[in-house]
Design an enzyme around this catalytic site. Structure first.
Site, PDB file in Angstrom:
ATOM      1  NE  ARG A  75      -4.085  -1.509   1.860  1.00 31.15           N
ATOM      2  CZ  ARG A  75      -5.154  -1.459   0.455  1.00 31.15           C
ATOM      3  NH1 ARG A  75      -5.306  -0.774  -0.490  1.00 31.15           N
ATOM      4  NH2 ARG A  75      -6.404  -2.422   0.890  1.00 31.15           N
ATOM      5  N   GLY A 105      -6.501   0.288  -7.495  1.00 32.54           N
ATOM      6  CA  GLY A 105      -7.995   0.759  -6.732  1.00 32.54           C
ATOM      7  C   GLY A 105      -7.365   1.927  -7.823  1.00 32.54           C
ATOM      8  CD  GLU A 106      -9.951   6.823  -4.842  1.00 37.64           C
ATOM      9  OE1 GLU A 106      -8.907   7.442  -4.913  1.00 37.64           O
ATOM     10  OE2 GLU A 106      -9.565   6.039  -3.806  1.00 37.64           O
ATOM     11  CG  ASP A 131     -13.535  -2.141  -2.304  1.00 36.39           C
ATOM     12  OD1 ASP A 131     -13.146  -3.392  -1.382  1.00 36.39           O
ATOM     13  OD2 ASP A 131     -12.253  -1.438  -1.111  1.00 36.39           O
ATOM     14  CG  MET A 173     -13.896  -6.815   3.312  1.00 41.43           C
ATOM     15  SD  MET A 173     -12.528  -7.130   2.676  1.00 41.43           S
ATOM     16  CE  MET A 173     -11.639  -7.089   3.892  1.00 41.43           C
ATOM     17  CD  GLU A 229     -14.803  -3.151   4.719  1.00 42.87           C
ATOM     18  OE1 GLU A 229     -13.967  -3.580   5.537  1.00 42.87           O
ATOM     19  OE2 GLU A 229     -14.389  -2.797   3.751  1.00 42.87           O
TER      20      GLU A 229
HETATM   21  O1  F6P Z   1      -9.666  -1.762  -0.730  1.00 43.86           O
HETATM   22  C1  F6P Z   1     -10.114  -3.363  -1.034  1.00 43.86           C
HETATM   23  C2  F6P Z   1      -9.555  -4.124   0.582  1.00 43.86           C
HETATM   24  O2  F6P Z   1     -10.683  -5.543   0.876  1.00 43.86           O
HETATM   25  C3  F6P Z   1     -11.394  -2.885   1.340  1.00 43.86           C
HETATM   26  O3  F6P Z   1     -12.320  -3.217   1.333  1.00 43.86           O
HETATM   27  C4  F6P Z   1     -10.879  -3.207   2.753  1.00 43.86           C
HETATM   28  O4  F6P Z   1     -12.078  -1.598   3.543  1.00 43.86           O
HETATM   29  C5  F6P Z   1      -9.395  -3.013   1.973  1.00 43.86           C
HETATM   30  O5  F6P Z   1      -8.873  -2.862   1.307  1.00 43.86           O
HETATM   31  C6  F6P Z   1      -8.673  -3.881   3.325  1.00 43.86           C
HETATM   32  O6  F6P Z   1      -7.164  -3.078   3.579  1.00 43.86           O
HETATM   33  P1  F6P Z   1      -6.338  -3.948   4.180  1.00 43.86           P
HETATM   34  O7  F6P Z   1      -5.561  -4.741   2.902  1.00 43.86           O
HETATM   35  O8  F6P Z   1      -5.153  -2.579   3.993  1.00 43.86           O
HETATM   36  O9  F6P Z   1      -6.511  -4.681   5.215  1.00 43.86           O
END
Ligand code: F6P
Length: 353
Positions: A75, A105-106, A131, A173, A229
């Protein structure tokens, strides 16, 4: 002999099913065009740290059905790293790349657009996220698989709910949108779907509880409630580990979402007296084999990305619009979120209760 023209591929942000299918499609389309493909490891981190590998027709074979990403992801945003954009640009140059394909993603694609605009980095974006909140594309890679997994989970919950005459709450999610909840709930025939797009105030909580009581009275002695969520309760996000949004601005971060299912389950049981159980699907909905729809979408978007490279049409994101594979300028999706349209939700709503 002149060295080969090179294209880089990276996957950034959360993983999802179908990433490998897109990597395979892009690589296998550009290799015959005369390019060498470099897989960047762990998202933007790999460009900064010079971690990469050559992807050839052998290493990209047999991966269409594999979940996750063979490249790894992170990330990390270069915009939050000291001198990040320049380091990304240097990494790109060092590898002798002509173009960079970014699966994101976005968030990742917004960064990609900024690097295109500010540094002239020749990029092509491919939308992926369970998402499904990336604007300008009907579906992002990974969404259809997440919906399938969530639907199967709901079907299983229904059979145990029926046996025990319980209310079953499933949290799925979706970050700040309710796409997975709405689609999986519709496919399962859920009795209630709670999503961030429809504010959950005290009045709606009362209506939900009354509906559940009425179902029970009618003899429908079980109920299925799906909650996304990101659904806020009375205007406040519910965050994992009991974090309170008011305790500090860093608390409300993407990883913090989750926990609304438990809160809703407790409210339902307290207000209705109906035995209630809560499950959270969590990362199960993000892992494993992509469904056929995601493999096909990933393949089509990957091929389009390769064509854009050949056309030198950079700064674009491949997209599905209707049944058409096309592309749009990346800047159109920057910082935007595609939410569930009310008319789609209303179709699911017909079957509530
Ligand atoms: O963006 C995808 C997603 O799976 C979301 O649905 C969720 O809120 C988030 O990523 C979880 O993020 P991480 O993998 O950083 O825990």
């Amino acid at each position: 002999m002149a060295s080969k023209r090179r294209v880089g591929i990276l996957t950034g942000g959360g993983d999802c099913p179908g990433l490998n299918a897109a990597i395979r499609a892009t690589a296998k389309t550009v290799i015959p065009m005369g390019y060498e493909v470099i897989g960047i490891r762990n998202g933007w981190q790999g460009l900064i740290d010079d971690e990469n590998e050559i992807l050839d027709s052998v290493s990209t074979s047999g991966i269409i059905d594999r979940g996750g990403t063979i490249l790894g992801t992170s990330r990390l945003s270069p915009l939050r790293v000291e001198n990040g954009p320049q380091r990304v640009f240097d990494g790109f140059r060092k590898l002798g790349l002509e173009a960079l394909v970014v699966l994101g993603g976005e968030g990742t694609l917004s960064v990609t657009s900024r690097l295109f605009n500010s540094m002239g980095l020749p990029v092509i974006g491919i939308p992926k996220t369970i998402d499904n909140d990336v604007e300008e594309t009907d579906y992002a890679i990974g969404f259809q698989t997440a919906v399938q997994i969530a639907t199967e989970a709901l079907d299983r919950l229904r059979s145990t709910a029926e046996s025990h005459h319980r209310v079953m709450v499933l949290e799925v999610m979706g970050h700040h949108t309710g796409w997975i909840a709405t689609y999986a709930g519709m496919a399962n025939g859920a009795d209630a779907i709670l999503i961030p797009e429809i504010p959950l105030d005290n009045g709606r909580v009362e209506e939900l509880c009354q509906m559940l009581r009425d179902r029970d009275k009618k003899g429908k002695r079980f109920s299925i409630v799906v909650v996304a969520e990101g659904t806020e309760l009375a205007g406040k996000p519910v965050l994992r580990h009991g974090f309170d949004i008011t305790q500090g601005e860093n608390i409300c971060r993407i990883e913090g979402l989750g926990g609304i299912g438990i809160v809703i389950g407790e409210i339902i049981e307290k207000k209705t007296g109906l035995e209630t159980r809560v499950s959270s699907l969590g990362y199960i909905q993000r892992g494993g084999t992509p469904v056929a729809g995601d493999r096909i979408l990933a393949t089509a978007l990957g091929v389009r990305a390769a064509e854009l490279i050949q056309e030198k049409k950079y700064g674009e994101m491949t997209a599905l619009q209707g049944s058409r594979i096309t592309s749009v300028p990346l800047e159109k999706i920057v910082d935007g979120i595609k939410t569930v349209p009310l008319d789609v939700y209303k179709v699911a709503e017909i079957f509530f209760g």
